[in-house]
Motif scaffolding. Structure first.
Motif, PDB file in Angstrom:
ATOM      1  N   GLU B 117       0.829  -1.207   0.000  1.00 22.29           N
ATOM      2  CA  GLU B 117       0.000   0.000   0.000  1.00 22.29           C
ATOM      3  C   GLU B 117       0.864   1.258   0.000  1.00 22.29           C
ATOM      4  O   GLU B 117       0.599   2.219  -0.711  1.00 22.29           O
ATOM      5  CB  GLU B 117      -0.952  -0.003   1.208  1.00 22.29           C
ATOM      6  N   LYS B 118       1.930   1.227   0.826  1.00 21.31           N
ATOM      7  CA  LYS B 118       2.836   2.377   0.893  1.00 21.31           C
ATOM      8  C   LYS B 118       3.508   2.630  -0.442  1.00 21.31           C
ATOM      9  O   LYS B 118       3.625   3.768  -0.906  1.00 21.31           O
ATOM     10  CB  LYS B 118       3.920   2.137   1.959  1.00 21.31           C
ATOM     11  N   LYS B 121       1.278   4.128  -2.817  1.00 21.29           N
ATOM     12  CA  LYS B 121       1.041   5.523  -2.502  1.00 21.29           C
ATOM     13  C   LYS B 121       2.166   6.401  -3.056  1.00 21.29           C
ATOM     14  O   LYS B 121       1.910   7.481  -3.605  1.00 21.29           O
ATOM     15  CB  LYS B 121       0.954   5.701  -0.976  1.00 21.29           C
ATOM     16  N   PRO B 124       1.737   5.970  -7.575  1.00 21.08           N
ATOM     17  CA  PRO B 124       0.358   5.641  -7.980  1.00 21.08           C
ATOM     18  C   PRO B 124       0.313   4.990  -9.369  1.00 21.08           C
ATOM     19  O   PRO B 124      -0.561   4.168  -9.634  1.00 21.08           O
ATOM     20  CB  PRO B 124      -0.345   6.992  -8.013  1.00 21.08           C
TER      21      PRO B 124
END
Ligand code: ATP
Ligand code: MG
Lengths: 292, 236
Positions: B117-118, B121, B124
């Motif tokens: 997820e990081k 982020k 993208p």
């Protein structure tokens, strides 16, 4: 029509055994960039191990088959460790000659242990045939379909959907980069030999159930045919090996039935030549051409 | 004690000596730049650290542990990531599969997912293209993937081999911003670069390599004002 269907089914059955063997060639080529010429002889060893377990020791059939598969798998790992691993950085010709030498060694050992006379070994498969209309499908054919189907589905799932399978594909593509991911490439190569040889063990069981006669050279013919199948499908490609094996079996079987028994092999090799002229990397191969 | 300590390193290709008695150190939390011309030996040093090459002499200690002769996969498992020259992403696997391979040494699924997820982020674009084959990404996207993949192992130190190579100036700025962020988040960075100006602008300290030897070392600020560095590497 009935004859055609029977020959077709027969071809599928022979071809799926070729496919199992071809998978070993193609996976090993994919990761180690070598043709393991001793691969066909693993089939032979498997057939003898099955014979020893079943006819000499008297183990139940299913246990004998499992012992055979495990034995072949361990043999594959051992061969890689003692014969090929020390040559990881050697020229490919040295590796090729070592593989041929390994093939002779396995044949010579079985000659030494079991002698040159063919040994009759009745099939361990005791499944009754099924009849669809006027077509008869033998028990061996049914078992061959079931077993090869399970192996191929299992292998495809393993390669595409597991961590170890992903590591195997990564190591096939770029070994230093795979190491940088923390993948133990040597262990991964070992695993590929284990899987390929286990499949050869399965093929040995199916092959000997069909032919029922043991000889130290029995692995040579299915070995070379499966190698052709792997090249036909595109060496290095797993779906290619499956497709190539099955196509080869069907073409061979239909040529034998409708053209000529003697010419069947010539037709098979003729088709290989044509495919390689049109698409040098094989039916499903990547386009980069590499000499072996 | 320094986090990474290289002492008297000699590396050969056959009879040719590529690295000559090189010593340097990287402290925890730093960004260290190694700059030098083509063929100076920068890649050779990085490959020696991560075990892809075996030095003939010298020692490489990471958090006190000797790395020389340790297999690469074991070094990686200690918490080192190496973004190799030319990215070396797995072209036949998807973006997502490449990122998962980056986390190969991580055992816990939840941890991997939270790092993923990081990474998504920070990049993208990788999330948008997660199902695309990595070989079909643009050069800049491949560089993002190479960085994201290295971050997936949650490393304590990252070695980067020319992350700005072949990128447009705008993209170079973006990549260097990301390197700063990675460092702020607690990862030590050892950066090899030809783009000396950019590298020195984000580094704490730097070493200059010339034909296998370290010829200048100092704080990045000092080097930016050093006349010989200016002339040879900053084009001033
Ligand atoms: N595999 C090899 N075999 C022989 N010589 C090599 C090999 N790899 C690198 N070299 C030589 O070692 C020296 C250092 O190479 P290296 O790749 O480390 O340079 P570099 O500083 O990374 O250069 P660049 O900025 O162009 O990437 C060069 O002279 C190169 O030609
Ligand atoms: Mg370089």
């Amino acid at each position: 029509m009935v004859r055609f269907l029977e020959q077709f089914i027969n071809g599928l059955s022979v071809g799926s055994v070729y496919a199992l063997i071809a998978l070993g060639y193609t996976m090993v080529y994919g990761i180690a960039r070598m043709i393991n010429f001793a691969h066909g002889d693993i089939i032979m060893v498997g057939a003898y191990v099955l014979y020893v377990c079943k006819s000499i020791i008297g183990l139940p059939s299913i246990v004998s088959v499992i012992v055979t598969i495990v034995f072949c798998s361990l043999l594959g790992i051992t061969i890689e460790k003692i014969a090929y691993k020390p040559l990881r950085k050697a020229p490919s010709l040295a590796v090729l000659i070592t593989a041929i030498g390994m093939s002779f060694l396995l044949q010579a050992l079985s000659l030494l242990i079991f002698g040159a006379n063919p040994i009759t070994f009745p099939s361990v498969i005791k499944v009754s045939p099924i009849y669809i209309g006027s077509i008869t499908i033998s028990g061996i054919t049914i078992i061959t379909f079931v077993v090869t189907f399970i192996c191929m589905i299992g292998l495809t799932y393993f390669v595409n959907n597991t961590k170890a399978g992903s590591a195997m594909r990564a190591a096939s593509e770029d070994k230093p980069a795979a190491e940088l991911m923390g993948i133990n490439v040597n262990r991964t190569i070992s695993m590929v030999f284990a899987i390929g040889s286990a499949l050869a063990g399965v093929a040995g069981f199916l092959y000997i159930s069909q032919y029922q006669s043991l000889m130290p050279t029995l692995g040579a013919l299915p070995g070379i045919k499966a190698f052709v199948a792997a090249v036909l499908g595109g060496i290095g490609s797993i779906p290619g090996a499956m497709l190539g094996g099955i196509m080869l079996g069907v073409i061979e079987s239909l040529s034998k039935a409708y053209i000529s028994t003697q010419l069947a092999d010539a037709i098979v090799f003729g088709i290989l030549v044509i495919v390689l002229i049109v698409k040098p990397s094989g039916l499903l191969g990547k386009n980069s051409i590499e000499k072996v | 004690m320094a986090m990474l300590e290289v002492r008297d390193l000699d590396v050969f290709y056959g009879v040719i000596q590529a690295i000559k008695s090189v010593s340097f150190e990287v402290n925890e939390g730093e960004i260290i730049a190694l700059i030098g011309a083509n063929g100076a030996g920068k890649t050779t040093i990085l490959q020696s650290i991560s075990g892809l090459l075996t030095p003939k002499k010298g020692s490489i200690k990471f958090e006190g542990r000797e790395l020389v002769k340790m297999p690469t996969h074991d070094i990686v498992a200690l918490g080192m990531a190496h973004i190799p020259e030319g990215r070396r992403i797995f072209a036949n696997q998807t973006v997502y599969e490449n990122l998962k391979l980056g986390a190969y040494t991580r055992k816990s699924k939840e941890e991997t997912n939270s790092i993923l997820e990081k990474v998504y982020k920070s990049f993208p674009r990788l999330k948008e293209r997660s199902k695309q084959l990595a070989g079909t990404l643009s050069g800049g996207e491949q560089q993002m993937l190479a960085m994201g993949r290295a971050l997936m192992s949650n490393p304590r130190i990252i070695l980067m081999d020319e992350p700005s190579m072949g990128l447009s100036p705008l993209f170079v700025n973006e990549i260097f911003d990301i390197i700063k962020e990675i460092n702020k988040a607690g990862t030590t960075v050892f950066l090899v670069e030809q783009n000396a100006k950019k590298a020195l602008s984000i580094a704490d300290r730097a070493y200059v390599l010339e034909t296998g030897k370290i010829v200048i070392e100092g704080s990045a600020k000092e080097l930016l004002n050093d006349d010989s560095v200016k002339k040879a590497y900053l084009g001033e």
